[in-house]
Write a protein that holds these residues in place. Sequence first.
Motif, PDB file in Angstrom:
ATOM      1  N   UNK A 312     -27.277   2.066 -14.611  1.00  0.00           N
ATOM      2  CA  UNK A 312     -26.017   2.002 -15.368  1.00  0.00           C
ATOM      3  C   UNK A 312     -26.194   1.495 -16.792  1.00  0.00           C
ATOM      4  N   UNK A 313     -27.088   0.512 -16.993  1.00  0.00           N
ATOM      5  CA  UNK A 313     -27.265  -0.018 -18.343  1.00  0.00           C
ATOM      6  C   UNK A 313     -27.950   0.985 -19.262  1.00  0.00           C
ATOM      7  N   UNK A 314     -28.642   1.962 -18.704  1.00  0.00           N
ATOM      8  CA  UNK A 314     -29.222   3.041 -19.506  1.00  0.00           C
ATOM      9  C   UNK A 314     -28.131   4.054 -19.853  1.00  0.00           C
ATOM     10  N   UNK A 315     -27.353   4.463 -18.856  1.00  0.00           N
ATOM     11  CA  UNK A 315     -26.274   5.430 -19.075  1.00  0.00           C
ATOM     12  C   UNK A 315     -25.258   4.921 -20.091  1.00  0.00           C
ATOM     13  N   UNK A 316     -25.108   3.614 -20.169  1.00  0.00           N
ATOM     14  CA  UNK A 316     -24.128   3.037 -21.092  1.00  0.00           C
ATOM     15  C   UNK A 316     -24.470   3.312 -22.552  1.00  0.00           C
ATOM     16  N   UNK A 317     -25.728   3.625 -22.841  1.00  0.00           N
ATOM     17  CA  UNK A 317     -26.153   3.892 -24.217  1.00  0.00           C
ATOM     18  C   UNK A 317     -26.308   5.386 -24.498  1.00  0.00           C
ATOM     19  N   UNK A 318     -25.952   6.230 -23.529  1.00  0.00           N
ATOM     20  CA  UNK A 318     -26.113   7.671 -23.684  1.00  0.00           C
ATOM     21  C   UNK A 318     -24.791   8.325 -24.066  1.00  0.00           C
ATOM     22  N   UNK A 319     -24.893   9.548 -24.585  1.00  0.00           N
ATOM     23  CA  UNK A 319     -23.714  10.335 -24.932  1.00  0.00           C
ATOM     24  C   UNK A 319     -23.268  11.212 -23.774  1.00  0.00           C
ATOM     25  N   UNK A 320     -24.221  11.609 -22.942  1.00  0.00           N
ATOM     26  CA  UNK A 320     -23.945  12.420 -21.761  1.00  0.00           C
ATOM     27  C   UNK A 320     -24.772  11.902 -20.601  1.00  0.00           C
ATOM     28  N   UNK A 321     -24.295  12.137 -19.399  1.00  0.00           N
ATOM     29  CA  UNK A 321     -25.069  11.913 -18.183  1.00  0.00           C
ATOM     30  C   UNK A 321     -25.194  13.253 -17.483  1.00  0.00           C
ATOM     31  N   UNK A 322     -26.415  13.677 -17.250  1.00  0.00           N
ATOM     32  CA  UNK A 322     -26.656  14.980 -16.630  1.00  0.00           C
ATOM     33  C   UNK A 322     -26.949  14.809 -15.144  1.00  0.00           C
ATOM     34  N   UNK A 323     -27.411  15.854 -14.491  1.00  0.00           N
ATOM     35  CA  UNK A 323     -27.804  15.785 -13.089  1.00  0.00           C
ATOM     36  C   UNK A 323     -29.082  14.956 -12.965  1.00  0.00           C
ATOM     37  N   UNK A 324     -29.498  14.663 -11.753  1.00  0.00           N
ATOM     38  CA  UNK A 324     -30.701  13.858 -11.536  1.00  0.00           C
ATOM     39  C   UNK A 324     -31.950  14.650 -11.876  1.00  0.00           C
ATOM     40  N   UNK A 325     -33.068  13.959 -11.897  1.00  0.00           N
ATOM     41  CA  UNK A 325     -34.335  14.638 -12.169  1.00  0.00           C
ATOM     42  C   UNK A 325     -34.689  15.630 -11.063  1.00  0.00           C
ATOM     43  N   UNK A 326     -34.265  15.368  -9.839  1.00  0.00           N
ATOM     44  CA  UNK A 326     -34.544  16.304  -8.745  1.00  0.00           C
ATOM     45  C   UNK A 326     -33.565  17.470  -8.717  1.00  0.00           C
ATOM     46  N   UNK A 327     -32.536  17.398  -9.557  1.00  0.00           N
ATOM     47  CA  UNK A 327     -31.562  18.493  -9.669  1.00  0.00           C
ATOM     48  C   UNK A 327     -31.694  19.212 -11.012  1.00  0.00           C
ATOM     49  N   UNK A 328     -32.869  19.099 -11.633  1.00  0.00           N
ATOM     50  CA  UNK A 328     -33.161  19.778 -12.908  1.00  0.00           C
ATOM     51  C   UNK A 328     -32.195  19.376 -14.008  1.00  0.00           C
ATOM     52  N   UNK A 329     -31.911  18.073 -14.096  1.00  0.00           N
ATOM     53  CA  UNK A 329     -30.954  17.591 -15.074  1.00  0.00           C
ATOM     54  C   UNK A 329     -31.320  17.910 -16.513  1.00  0.00           C
ATOM     55  N   UNK A 330     -32.609  17.890 -16.844  1.00  0.00           N
ATOM     56  CA  UNK A 330     -33.018  18.253 -18.201  1.00  0.00           C
ATOM     57  C   UNK A 330     -32.727  19.723 -18.460  1.00  0.00           C
ATOM     58  N   UNK A 331     -33.098  20.579 -17.519  1.00  0.00           N
ATOM     59  CA  UNK A 331     -32.877  22.019 -17.680  1.00  0.00           C
ATOM     60  C   UNK A 331     -31.392  22.344 -17.827  1.00  0.00           C
ATOM     61  N   UNK A 332     -30.535  21.632 -17.090  1.00  0.00           N
ATOM     62  CA  UNK A 332     -29.098  21.883 -17.173  1.00  0.00           C
ATOM     63  C   UNK A 332     -28.610  21.756 -18.607  1.00  0.00           C
ATOM     64  N   UNK A 333     -29.022  20.700 -19.291  1.00  0.00           N
ATOM     65  CA  UNK A 333     -28.559  20.482 -20.664  1.00  0.00           C
ATOM     66  C   UNK A 333     -29.252  21.437 -21.634  1.00  0.00           C
ATOM     67  N   UNK A 334     -30.527  21.703 -21.427  1.00  0.00           N
ATOM     68  CA  UNK A 334     -31.235  22.629 -22.315  1.00  0.00           C
ATOM     69  C   UNK A 334     -30.642  24.027 -22.216  1.00  0.00           C
ATOM     70  N   UNK A 335     -30.269  24.442 -21.029  1.00  0.00           N
ATOM     71  CA  UNK A 335     -29.621  25.742 -20.874  1.00  0.00           C
ATOM     72  C   UNK A 335     -28.296  25.776 -21.610  1.00  0.00           C
ATOM     73  N   UNK A 336     -27.570  24.667 -21.553  1.00  0.00           N
ATOM     74  CA  UNK A 336     -26.315  24.570 -22.286  1.00  0.00           C
ATOM     75  C   UNK A 336     -26.558  24.656 -23.788  1.00  0.00           C
ATOM     76  N   UNK A 337     -27.585  23.965 -24.257  1.00  0.00           N
ATOM     77  CA  UNK A 337     -27.940  23.998 -25.673  1.00  0.00           C
ATOM     78  C   UNK A 337     -28.282  25.416 -26.119  1.00  0.00           C
TER      79      UNK A 337
END
Length: 361
Positions: A312-337
């Motif tokens: 939670x203390x990490x998410x508090x400094x972020x602009x978005x919270x994506x899916x987990x690493x096991x749910x391809x959270x990075x890919x989800x945002x890159x695809x959106x980009x």
Amino acid sequence: MLTSEMHTSGDADGPGSAPDSGARSGAGFSGGASDAEPRSVDLSRIRLVVSDLDGTLLGSGKRVSRRTVQALVGLRDAGIRFAVASARPLRLIEEVLDGDAGHGDGLLASGLVSAVMASNGAARFVPRAGDRGDEAGATAVAPAVAHPVAVAEVVLSAAAATSIIEAVRTQWPEAGFGWELGHTFACDRTFQALAERQRILRDTAEDTILIGPAGPVHQLVFAVPDAQPRDLLARTVQVLDDAQSAAVTVTDSDGGVVEIASVGADKAVAASAWAHSLGESIDHVLAFGDELNDIALLAAAGVGVAMGNARPEVAAHADLVTATNDEDGVAVVLELLLAARGAMVQAVPTVPGVLPVEAAE
């Protein structure tokens, strides 16, 4: 509140210091992590992407998914450079990106990674000859070399590292120590014994056991029997302050060790320097992370994305919270980009798995 990194009193703000990790506002943003108003994120100015590895780009099996690789290919084809920033030393980054855990020829050999920031930003490497990927005008793909080439580094001298070890031992006599420089890792016998009985993300070997550092190091690490590193951070900073040691950054990245490096060794500083070398700024960076040592990077980046598995203390400094690493959270945002460059990601995105910070809390 414990943050991603803690500095000894020798640290001072300056051109090479890490940007403040507090709330930000400006073009393309509205509100903050603790604000009641919905926020929006502007992806139109993103030119560079930086991602943490463990818990972020890598799944629990320490692999980069095929979906994520495809998204990285899309970045390359769109002219958006991609870099990794990890607490891992270079050899352990190569192990997961170009070793048996990788896909095909590996990410480093494939030309999909333009820069590697190792040991929490203490050293910056480019993966291939002919592509000094952190310099303006470099080509996106070039022939691979045996190992990435160092283009920038921040080190602790052997004397400073030895002084730090002595100071920490006054608090925890049972601690074991290791030290990194490029592809080289060495440790004392206590550290090796601890690595055999508790979870430590370092590769020890009998022929690398030494009494102490013989030369400069990128990162000094230590472990204490049956202790969680994050529980030792505040006391470590106080011990080093009391000892008037060199100005250092003390971090934890869930690797089983407390990480100590020169104060200039910081993911946010390294990402900013990489962007500057390309004629860009940290405002043009999209950054991903999940752990305490990622907070400064997420807060400094133009768009900071915390993983769904982030604390939670990490998410508090972020602009978005994506899916987990096991749910391809990075890919989800890159695809959106890639699909909506120039569009605004509103506080209630239409892409499944991407949440505004407020909704994720």
